[in-house]
Design a protein around this motif. Structure first.
Motif, short mmCIF file in Angstrom:
data_model
loop_
_atom_site.label_atom_id
_atom_site.label_comp_id
_atom_site.label_asym_id
_atom_site.label_seq_id
_atom_site.Cartn_x
_atom_site.Cartn_y
_atom_site.Cartn_z
N VAL A 1 -0.45 3.01 -6.56
CA VAL A 1 -1.02 3.55 -5.33
C VAL A 1 -0.79 5.06 -5.29
N THR B 1 -2.68 6.37 0.59
CA THR B 1 -3.17 5.39 1.55
C THR B 1 -3.51 6.10 2.84
N VAL C 1 -7.44 2.96 0.13
CA VAL C 1 -6.28 2.96 -0.76
C VAL C 1 -6.72 3.51 -2.11
N TYR D 1 -8.27 0.64 5.84
CA TYR D 1 -7.66 1.71 5.06
C TYR D 1 -8.56 2.07 3.88
N MET E 1 0.80 -1.22 0.00
CA MET E 1 0.00 0.00 0.00
C MET E 1 0.84 1.27 0.00
#
Length: 315
Positions: A215, A218, A253, A251, A106
């Motif tokens: 990503v 996050t 993401v 989370y 992540m």
């Protein structure tokens, strides 16, 4: 380090930001949701399921095998029996492979291989209707929906009934719900508070094709206890909700595909830090090359799955 995000502020919904006026508004389920989860808009994916249950009753349409999940390994029951790993050539295999990931994946700038299955046609029945349909009695359930005993559909209905009746693992709380109101009530009981907010992944109902995604951000969700609710194979929407005490982190993401113009999608994710009670045959261990009690197992929530947490004050 990314700032802590308060769960109530990031009620992520399928198809974009939650807005008033989506399908399902005005139904008893929508009014219940608004009263029980103030400030946490109903995800559009859930609103669609509510509306479908109002407009097209599975009792009248006797839905076919298209109603059912294509592979039991797409479930999240920790003592799941998946048998042999699905062949790489099957459609279900990439979806299973692309759901699970390691916590380190992540990091902002990292590239993740993600694949999520398309939504399975389903519908949340009105609470009063669902309450009149047999659920725990397999014979009655099969007869109600004209499902032939011994068929693939019957096997999947049987699995769901059996899983819902099974006791929770040590340290886990779980419940199955046959209506959206039941999902919310089960969640508030598990969390021990009425100050609850909901989140879901923002992805199309067609799922995500297996591809590399970068990503972008996050953000850990506020709070320390979370309940994840996953759709189970059944002729109408049945959700299995579970909470493991203080051994999970949630989370949001944000990921984006590698092509110019690809949108950024905010995905709800859950990481489990204690897998010691999970079945060694769980596909996550094979995919992540770990074992029960080993490194944390993280997974995205597919379309219309729900993540609940305690509301917390702004950090």
């Amino acid at each position: 380090m990314a700032p802590v995000v308060v769960l109530v502020l990031i009620a992520v919904v399928a198809g974009g930001a939650a807005v008033r006026g989506h399908p399902g508004d005005g139904t008893p389920a929508a009014r219940f949701w608004e009263a029980a989860l103030p400030g946490s808009p109903m995800p559009e994916a859930i609103a669609d399921l509510v509306q479908k249950g109002t407009d097209h009753s599975p009792l009248a349409e006797h839905r076919s095998a298209a109603m059912f999940l294509p592979n039991a390994c797409l479930g999240y029951k920790y003592d799941i029996q998946c048998g042999k790993p699905p062949p790489a050539s099957t459609e279900a295999a990439p979806a299973v492979e692309g759901i699970f990931f390691r916590e380190a994946a992540m990091r902002v700038g990292s590239t993740m291989t993600v694949a999520l299955p398309a939504a399975v046609p389903s519908a949340f029945l009105p609470r009063d209707v669902a309450g009149r349909i047999p659920f725990g009695n397999l014979t009655d359930a099969l007869a109600t929906f004209n499902i032939a005993p011994g068929s693939q559909e019957a096997d999947q209905v049987s699995d769901t009934v059996r899983e819902c009746a099974a006791p929770p693992l040590a340290g886990e709380r779980k419940a199955c719900a046959t209506s959206l109101e039941g999902v919310v009530l089960s969640t508030t009981r598990m969390l021990g508070t009425r100050r609850v907010a909901a989140a879901a992944s923002a992805l199309p109902s067609t799922g995500l094709p297996r591809a590399a995604y970068v990503v972008q951000a996050t953000s850990p969700l506020g709070g320390s206890r979370f309940v994840a609710c996953h759709s189970r194979p059944y002729p109408y929407a049945v959700y299995q909700c579970h909470m493991t005490e203080r051994s999970s982190k949630a989370y949001v993401v944000s990921i984006r595909g590698g092509l110019r113009g690809d949108p950024t999608m905010d995905m709800a994710a859950l990481c489990h830090f204690d897998t010691s009670n999970w079945n060694p045959a769980h596909p996550a261990f094979r995919i992540l090359r770990t074992h029960p009690g080993g490194s944390p197992v993280c997974h995205f929530l597919p379309y219309a799955d729900l993540l609940f947490g305690e509301k917390v004050a702004n950090a």
